[in-house]
Design an enzyme around this catalytic site. Sequence first.
Site, mmCIF file in Angstrom:
data_model
loop_
_atom_site.group_PDB
_atom_site.id
_atom_site.type_symbol
_atom_site.label_atom_id
_atom_site.label_comp_id
_atom_site.label_asym_id
_atom_site.label_seq_id
_atom_site.Cartn_x
_atom_site.Cartn_y
_atom_site.Cartn_z
ATOM 1 C CB CYS A 14 -0.944 -0.007 1.178
ATOM 2 S SG CYS A 14 -2.406 0.941 0.801
ATOM 3 C CB CYS A 86 -4.122 1.313 -2.542
ATOM 4 S SG CYS A 86 -2.639 0.628 -3.210
ATOM 5 C CB CYS A 93 -1.298 0.339 -6.220
ATOM 6 S SG CYS A 93 -2.886 0.197 -5.429
#
Length: 530
Positions: A14, A86, A93
Site C-alpha cells: 500500500c 489500495c 498503488c
Amino acid sequence: MPTPNTTIKVLFLCTGNSCRSQMAEGWARHLKADVIEPYSAGIEKHGMNPLAVKVMAEAGVDIAGQRSKTVAELGPMEFDYVVPVCGHANEHCPLFPGKAKVVHVGFDDPPKLTAALPDGEAKLAIYRRVRDQIRVFIETLPGALPERNRQMDKESVRQTVREGYSKIAVSDSTSCGSGVSCCGSSAEAAEELVRHIGYSSDDLAVLPEGANMGLSCGNPTAIASLQPGEVVLDLGAGGGFDVFIAGRKVGATGRAIGVDMTAEMLTKARRNSAAYTQQTGLNNVEFRLGEIEHLPVADASVDVVISNCVINLSPDKPQVWREIARVLKPGGRVAVSDLALLRPLPQAVREMAQALVGCVAGAALVSDTERMAREAGLTDIVLKSKPKYVEAMTDWEDPLYRKIVEHLPAGAKPSEYITSLEVQARKSASKVDYSAAVNELVAIGAAIAVNCEPCLKHHYHEAQQLGVSKADMARAVKTGAGVKDSPHQAILRLAERLTGAGLCKPMDSSDPCCGSQTASAPPDGGKCCN
Ligand SMILES: C[S@@+](CC[C@H](N)C(=O)[O-])C[C@H]1O[C@@H](n2cnc3c(N)ncnc32)[C@H](O)[C@@H]1O
C-alpha cells in the site's frame, strides 16, 4: 496453484504501509499462518497508524509490533503473490519490481475517509469497516488468489489494448512503431497493405477518408458472400473500414453494424459514416460501443458476423465465439480474418505490449481457434492460412515484425510462427438450439462413458463457465454412467436403429443379436452388430 500444505509468500502493498497493508499482514498472520507467510510494505513508510492498531486489537490481533517499511527495505526477496490493497481508482498503488503474480484488491483508505472527522466513534467505525472487509478477503486465501489473478489479467489486457487503439484513433501517426502492421499506418501504406491482402479498387472507391487505418490483416467481406438485405455485424470495427464495404454490398434493405470498445474509434467511425452516406446515398450503417465478449446485439438477429484482426486481442476468446453463435440467426454464417499461431511464440514476444496491440502476442493457435468455434456450437468450420500478410510485414521491415525477429531463434522467420487466418463457419439452421451448454453436457456424459478424467475436468469447467446447473451435469453423468454400464454391442445396435448411423454389419438373421425391435425404434432391416 498453492496447495493447502504449502506456505506461500504474500506481500501486501500500500502507499504508506501504515494501515490497510498492515491490517492485511496482521489478519494473514492471525488467520492463515499455516498457509501464508505474510509481509507488507509501501512506497514510503508512515509509521504504524494508531487507529489501525487499536481496531485490530479490538478484534484480538496485535499489530503493534509490526514495522512500517518501504519495498526497497525488503531487499531482494521473492514472493508468490503481491497484493496491492489500495483502492486503485483513487490512488497510485506502488509497483513491485520483482517477479510475482500481482493481484489487485482495492479497499477504502481509512485515513483519507476520516480526515475531516473529529477523533471518536465515527472515525473508528470506518477503520472497523475496512478492518472487517480485509478480514473477509484474507479468509478467502489462498484459494481466491489464482482466480482473482486471472480476472485481473484479463482486465489489464483489455486496458492495454484499449489504450493502444485509442492513441491510434486520435493520431495520424502510428502507436506501436511507424510501420503498417496492426498498429496503424500512413494513408499510402494503409492502401498498399489492403490492396496486398486482396481489397479491390471497387471496395476502396467510395470509402470515407481515414476509414482504412491499415489495421486489417485479411479481407473478411471477400469471403462473406454478402447479399442485399442481409444484416452484417463487424466485431472490432475500428474506423469502420469493413462496415462501409459491407454496407454497400447489403444495400439499402440491409444493415451493417460495427461494434468497438474504444470510444475514440467509435467517434472516428461515426464521423466517417456521415461521409459514407453522402457518397453512397445509403443510410444503413451504425456503430455501437461495446466489448466483443458481451455484444450489444440481440440473440439470433444477424445473418453474417465478420471481423478483421480483432479476436486475437480478446482476453476471453471462447466467450467471443459463444457471443458470435448467440447473435447469429439459425443458418447464419461467420467470415473472420485474424492473426493466429502455427506454433507457440517465444515468451519474450508474448510479453511485449507492442506485440499485444499489434495483434500478435494474444493470437491463438490455429487448432485452438477451430476448437473454440466448434465448442461454441458452430459447424462447417473451414480454416485457411494466408501467409501473404505476415510475409509482407517481414519484407517491408515493419518495426513490430523487426522486433519480433530479434526474439526468434536465429534464422527463424515470423511466418513460421504467425499466419493470417480466414475462418468460415455456420450456425446450424436446425430449429433446435444445440447450444454450447448442451454440447458440454453431452461431452460430460461421454467423458464418463469413456472413463476420461481430464475430459471430465475440462468439460465440467466449461459447463460451469456457461452457467450449467449441477443438477443438469449430474443427469449427464448418470446418462454417461448408464452408457458405460450397457453392453457395448447392444448400445451400438440401438444407436444404429435410432439414428441410422450405419455402425453395424449385416449378419445372419438367425443370430440371436438380431431382430429385437421395440415399438419406439425403427426396424433394423436384418442388420446387427458383431
Ligand atoms: C486491429 S484493429 C482492427 C480494426 C478494423 N477491424 C480494421 O480492420 O480496420 C482492432 C480494433 O478492435 C477493437 N477491439 C479490440 N479488442 C476489443 C474487444 N475486446 N471488444 C471490442 N473491440 C475491441 C479495437 O478498439 C480496435 O479498434
